[in-house]
Write a protein that holds these residues in place. Structure first.
Motif, mmCIF file in Angstrom:
data_model
loop_
_atom_site.group_PDB
_atom_site.id
_atom_site.type_symbol
_atom_site.label_atom_id
_atom_site.label_comp_id
_atom_site.label_asym_id
_atom_site.label_seq_id
_atom_site.Cartn_x
_atom_site.Cartn_y
_atom_site.Cartn_z
ATOM 1 N N SER A 10 0.835 -1.207 0.000
ATOM 2 C CA SER A 10 0.000 0.000 0.000
ATOM 3 C C SER A 10 0.867 1.254 0.000
ATOM 4 O O SER A 10 1.878 1.319 0.705
ATOM 5 C CB SER A 10 -0.888 -0.001 1.241
ATOM 6 O OG SER A 10 -1.521 1.255 1.399
ATOM 7 N N SER A 11 0.435 2.258 -0.745
ATOM 8 C CA SER A 11 1.120 3.553 -0.715
ATOM 9 C C SER A 11 0.623 4.408 0.454
ATOM 10 O O SER A 11 1.228 5.424 0.777
ATOM 11 C CB SER A 11 0.893 4.307 -2.032
ATOM 12 O OG SER A 11 -0.475 4.637 -2.176
ATOM 13 N N LEU A 18 -1.637 -6.496 -0.042
ATOM 14 C CA LEU A 18 -2.695 -7.262 -0.694
ATOM 15 C C LEU A 18 -2.057 -8.464 -1.384
ATOM 16 O O LEU A 18 -1.077 -8.313 -2.125
ATOM 17 C CB LEU A 18 -3.380 -6.422 -1.766
ATOM 18 C CG LEU A 18 -4.576 -5.599 -1.383
ATOM 19 C CD1 LEU A 18 -4.988 -4.718 -2.552
ATOM 20 C CD2 LEU A 18 -5.729 -6.458 -0.929
ATOM 21 N N TYR A 19 -2.610 -9.640 -1.116
ATOM 22 C CA TYR A 19 -2.188 -10.868 -1.782
ATOM 23 C C TYR A 19 -3.304 -11.223 -2.766
ATOM 24 O O TYR A 19 -4.476 -11.286 -2.376
ATOM 25 C CB TYR A 19 -2.061 -12.009 -0.776
ATOM 26 C CG TYR A 19 -0.948 -11.883 0.237
ATOM 27 C CD1 TYR A 19 0.047 -12.843 0.293
ATOM 28 C CD2 TYR A 19 -0.911 -10.854 1.155
ATOM 29 C CE1 TYR A 19 1.066 -12.777 1.244
ATOM 30 C CE2 TYR A 19 0.091 -10.765 2.106
ATOM 31 C CZ TYR A 19 1.082 -11.726 2.148
ATOM 32 O OH TYR A 19 2.080 -11.645 3.082
ATOM 33 N N PHE A 71 -8.878 -11.934 -2.829
ATOM 34 C CA PHE A 71 -7.716 -11.268 -2.242
ATOM 35 C C PHE A 71 -7.600 -11.616 -0.763
ATOM 36 O O PHE A 71 -8.552 -12.075 -0.136
ATOM 37 C CB PHE A 71 -7.813 -9.746 -2.391
ATOM 38 C CG PHE A 71 -8.950 -9.132 -1.613
ATOM 39 C CD1 PHE A 71 -8.755 -8.646 -0.327
ATOM 40 C CD2 PHE A 71 -10.222 -9.040 -2.160
ATOM 41 C CE1 PHE A 71 -9.811 -8.084 0.391
ATOM 42 C CE2 PHE A 71 -11.278 -8.481 -1.454
ATOM 43 C CZ PHE A 71 -11.068 -8.005 -0.173
ATOM 44 N N TYR A 72 -6.406 -11.376 -0.224
ATOM 45 C CA TYR A 72 -6.166 -11.428 1.214
ATOM 46 C C TYR A 72 -5.523 -10.099 1.575
ATOM 47 O O TYR A 72 -4.555 -9.668 0.933
ATOM 48 C CB TYR A 72 -5.226 -12.580 1.587
ATOM 49 C CG TYR A 72 -4.771 -12.532 3.027
ATOM 50 C CD1 TYR A 72 -5.591 -12.980 4.054
ATOM 51 C CD2 TYR A 72 -3.535 -11.999 3.375
ATOM 52 C CE1 TYR A 72 -5.188 -12.909 5.381
ATOM 53 C CE2 TYR A 72 -3.118 -11.927 4.696
ATOM 54 C CZ TYR A 72 -3.949 -12.389 5.691
ATOM 55 O OH TYR A 72 -3.555 -12.313 7.004
ATOM 56 N N LEU A 73 -6.041 -9.428 2.581
ATOM 57 C CA LEU A 73 -5.505 -8.145 3.028
ATOM 58 C C LEU A 73 -4.729 -8.364 4.312
ATOM 59 O O LEU A 73 -5.291 -8.787 5.322
ATOM 60 C CB LEU A 73 -6.632 -7.141 3.264
ATOM 61 C CG LEU A 73 -6.211 -5.763 3.764
ATOM 62 C CD1 LEU A 73 -5.339 -5.044 2.735
ATOM 63 C CD2 LEU A 73 -7.441 -4.919 4.094
ATOM 64 N N GLN A 74 -3.433 -8.086 4.266
ATOM 65 C CA GLN A 74 -2.592 -8.167 5.464
ATOM 66 C C GLN A 74 -2.490 -6.772 6.062
ATOM 67 O O GLN A 74 -1.961 -5.855 5.440
ATOM 68 C CB GLN A 74 -1.204 -8.681 5.113
ATOM 69 C CG GLN A 74 -0.281 -8.753 6.320
ATOM 70 C CD GLN A 74 1.080 -9.285 5.940
ATOM 71 O OE1 GLN A 74 1.199 -10.379 5.405
ATOM 72 N NE2 GLN A 74 2.117 -8.496 6.197
ATOM 73 N N MET A 75 -3.045 -6.635 7.254
ATOM 74 C CA MET A 75 -3.049 -5.349 7.940
ATOM 75 C C MET A 75 -1.709 -5.099 8.622
ATOM 76 O O MET A 75 -0.972 -6.040 8.931
ATOM 77 C CB MET A 75 -4.176 -5.324 8.974
ATOM 78 C CG MET A 75 -5.566 -5.479 8.367
ATOM 79 S SD MET A 75 -5.982 -4.136 7.255
ATOM 80 C CE MET A 75 -6.153 -2.800 8.420
#
Length: 90
Positions: A10-11, A18-19, A71-75
């Motif tokens: 992420s910018s 994001l995967y 998708f998978y979102l890694q926080m």
């Protein structure tokens, strides 16, 4: 299940990733999420298998999320996770 996965940084938020399935790219990402994620910078390509070990995510969850929602979102890590990492426990 085996999946060639593209990971994007992420910018807008440090350590948010994001995967996605590399063959589909970002086409399954909801517009609202992309608005919050900002510019997606590609950082790596991985071959995900059930045996793969990821540093901050459970590969079974990553694979299941990509299959179910695209998708998978890694926080970013929580304060507790950062504290444990900085003190050699994570």
């Amino acid at each position: 299940m085996r999946l060639v996965c593209q990971v994007f940084r992420s910018s807008r938020k440090q350590e948010m990733y994001l995967y996605v399935d590399k063959s589909r790219g970002l086409q399954d990402i909801p517009d609202a999420l992309m608005a919050q994620f900002g510019e997606a910078t590609p950082v790596m390509v991985l071959l995900l298998t059930p045996e793969k070990v990821l540093a901050r995510a459970n590969v079974a969850v990553v694979l299941a999320d990509i299959k179910a929602q695209g998708f998978y979102l890694q926080m970013p890590p929580t304060a507790a996770e950062l504290f444990a990492r900085d003190n050699g426990r994570g």
